[in-house]
Write an enzyme that holds these catalytic residues in place. Structure first.
Site, PDB file in Angstrom:
ATOM      1  N   ASP A  39       0.833  -1.200   0.000  1.00 50.30           N
ATOM      2  CA  ASP A  39       0.000   0.000   0.000  1.00 50.30           C
ATOM      3  C   ASP A  39       0.877   1.263   0.000  1.00 50.30           C
ATOM      4  OD1 ASP A  39      -2.393   1.371   0.126  1.00 50.30           O
ATOM      5  OD2 ASP A  39      -2.806   0.908   2.233  1.00 50.30           O
ATOM      6  N   GLY A 129       1.674 -10.135   4.615  1.00 50.64           N
ATOM      7  CA  GLY A 129       2.672  -9.275   5.252  1.00 50.64           C
ATOM      8  C   GLY A 129       2.196  -8.845   6.625  1.00 50.64           C
ATOM      9  N   TYR A 131      -0.651  -8.332   7.713  1.00 57.37           N
ATOM     10  CA  TYR A 131      -1.844  -9.030   8.176  1.00 57.37           C
ATOM     11  C   TYR A 131      -1.594 -10.480   8.595  1.00 57.37           C
ATOM     12  CZ  TYR A 131      -5.008  -5.111   7.157  1.00 57.37           C
ATOM     13  OH  TYR A 131      -5.664  -3.904   7.166  1.00 57.37           O
TER      14      TYR A 131
HETATM   15  N1  AR6 Z   1       5.758  -5.387  -4.237  1.00 56.21           N
HETATM   16  C1  AR6 Z   1       5.314  -6.658  -4.095  1.00 56.21           C
HETATM   17  N2  AR6 Z   1       5.122  -7.249  -2.907  1.00 56.21           N
HETATM   18  C2  AR6 Z   1       5.395  -6.531  -1.806  1.00 56.21           C
HETATM   19  C3  AR6 Z   1       5.842  -5.192  -1.856  1.00 56.21           C
HETATM   20  C4  AR6 Z   1       6.044  -4.627  -3.143  1.00 56.21           C
HETATM   21  N3  AR6 Z   1       6.472  -3.371  -3.312  1.00 56.21           N
HETATM   22  N4  AR6 Z   1       6.008  -4.751  -0.574  1.00 56.21           N
HETATM   23  C5  AR6 Z   1       5.651  -5.766   0.239  1.00 56.21           C
HETATM   24  N5  AR6 Z   1       5.298  -6.849  -0.495  1.00 56.21           N
HETATM   25  P1  AR6 Z   1       1.515  -6.172   2.998  1.00 56.21           P
HETATM   26  P2  AR6 Z   1      -1.087  -7.201   3.913  1.00 56.21           P
HETATM   27  C6  AR6 Z   1       4.815  -8.171  -0.049  1.00 56.21           C
HETATM   28  O1  AR6 Z   1       1.968  -5.990   4.386  1.00 56.21           O
HETATM   29  O2  AR6 Z   1      -0.451  -8.308   4.654  1.00 56.21           O
HETATM   30  C7  AR6 Z   1      -0.548  -2.091   4.823  1.00 56.21           C
HETATM   31  O3  AR6 Z   1      -0.112  -1.256   5.850  1.00 56.21           O
HETATM   32  C8  AR6 Z   1       5.020  -8.552   1.399  1.00 56.21           C
HETATM   33  O4  AR6 Z   1       6.291  -9.149   1.563  1.00 56.21           O
HETATM   34  O5  AR6 Z   1       1.791  -5.118   1.996  1.00 56.21           O
HETATM   35  O6  AR6 Z   1      -2.305  -7.473   3.086  1.00 56.21           O
HETATM   36  C9  AR6 Z   1      -1.997  -1.815   4.422  1.00 56.21           C
HETATM   37  O7  AR6 Z   1      -2.321  -0.446   4.509  1.00 56.21           O
HETATM   38  C10 AR6 Z   1       3.895  -9.523   1.629  1.00 56.21           C
HETATM   39  O8  AR6 Z   1       4.248 -10.838   1.194  1.00 56.21           O
HETATM   40  O9  AR6 Z   1      -0.087  -6.410   2.924  1.00 56.21           O
HETATM   41  C11 AR6 Z   1      -2.760  -2.640   5.405  1.00 56.21           C
HETATM   42  O10 AR6 Z   1      -2.938  -1.958   6.628  1.00 56.21           O
HETATM   43  C12 AR6 Z   1       2.775  -9.044   0.722  1.00 56.21           C
HETATM   44  O11 AR6 Z   1       3.403  -8.136  -0.191  1.00 56.21           O
HETATM   45  C13 AR6 Z   1      -1.878  -3.854   5.616  1.00 56.21           C
HETATM   46  O12 AR6 Z   1      -0.550  -3.423   5.310  1.00 56.21           O
HETATM   47  C14 AR6 Z   1       1.635  -8.320   1.418  1.00 56.21           C
HETATM   48  O13 AR6 Z   1       2.146  -7.547   2.496  1.00 56.21           O
HETATM   49  C15 AR6 Z   1      -2.219  -4.983   4.682  1.00 56.21           C
HETATM   50  O14 AR6 Z   1      -1.446  -6.100   5.016  1.00 56.21           O
END
Ligand code: AR6
Length: 175
Positions: A39, A129, A131
């Site tokens: 995000d 991530g 969550y």
């Molecule tokens: N590109 C691809 N994957 C990524 C990137 C990137 N730039 N950055 C992280 N990941 P998360 P969630 C991976 O935490 O668990 C936010 O604060 C990461 O390693 O982004 O759905 C939102 O505002 C992980 O495997 O999303 C919400 O409050 C995956 O993307 C909350 O985090 C998802 O990690 C959502 O949490």
């Protein structure tokens, strides 16, 4: 280059903000007003126009926030993509099975993508991530739903974009 697998589903290790696709999916939260992880990266790279549209969505369609499992699109600002599809993954719970909500994120995002006419869509590993969703389980759900939803050939490519080697390996094993 993304690694092609079956039915137009591909995986690549990389950054979701750098994908040259019609739509990238954002792992957002209900506020739609930004956060960390994917995000934060999308809003940073895409610029303030995305947040402005998110604020507009909050004051029009989603005064109480976007519910978990749903998806909504904005344009993509400075990203190469045309649209960002924001979806809200469930927070992992040991005591409650929220898998259907995670499945819904992928299904609803692809429904929105179809409505937009997006032919290529990139997904991060939603909920795995901040969550806290276990990666293997998240990958199984993601791949299962995307397989089902792409079986009719409605997309040219649905790409999973995994940030690190471990996540890439887990998704590769599922595919
Ligand atoms: N590109 C691809 N994957 C990524 C990137 C990137 N730039 N950055 C992280 N990941 P998360 P969630 C991976 O935490 O668990 C936010 O604060 C990461 O390693 O982004 O759905 C939102 O505002 C992980 O495997 O999303 C919400 O409050 C995956 O993307 C909350 O985090 C998802 O990690 C959502 O949490």
């Amino acid at each position: 280059m993304p690694n092609p697998t079956s039915a137009g589903i591909t995986i690549v290790r990389g950054d979701i903000t750098e994908q040259d696709v019609d739509a990238v999916v954002n792992a957002a939260n209900s506020s739609l007003l930004g956060g960390g992880g994917v995000d934060g990266a999308i809003h940073r790279a895409g610029g303030p126009g995305i947040l402005a549209e998110c604020r507009e969505l909050r004051s029009s369609r989603y005064p109480d926030g976007l519910p978990t499992g749903q998806a909504v699109a904005t344009t993509a600002g400075r990203l190469a993509a045309r649209w960002v599809i924001h979806t809200v993954g469930p927070v992992w719970s040991k005591s409650e099975d929220r898998s259907e909500l995670l499945a819904s994120c992928y299904r609803e995002s692809l429904r929105v993508a179809r409505e937009l006419g997006a032919r290529t869509v990139a997904f991060p590993a939603v909920s795995t991530g901040v969550y806290g969703w276990p990666l293997e389980d998240g990958a199984r759900t993601a791949v299962g739903v995307v397989r089902e939803e792409t079986a009719d050939g409605g997309f040219d490519e649905v790409r999973f974009v995994l940030f690190d080697e471990r996540a890439y390996g887990v998704f590769a094993a599922q595919l």
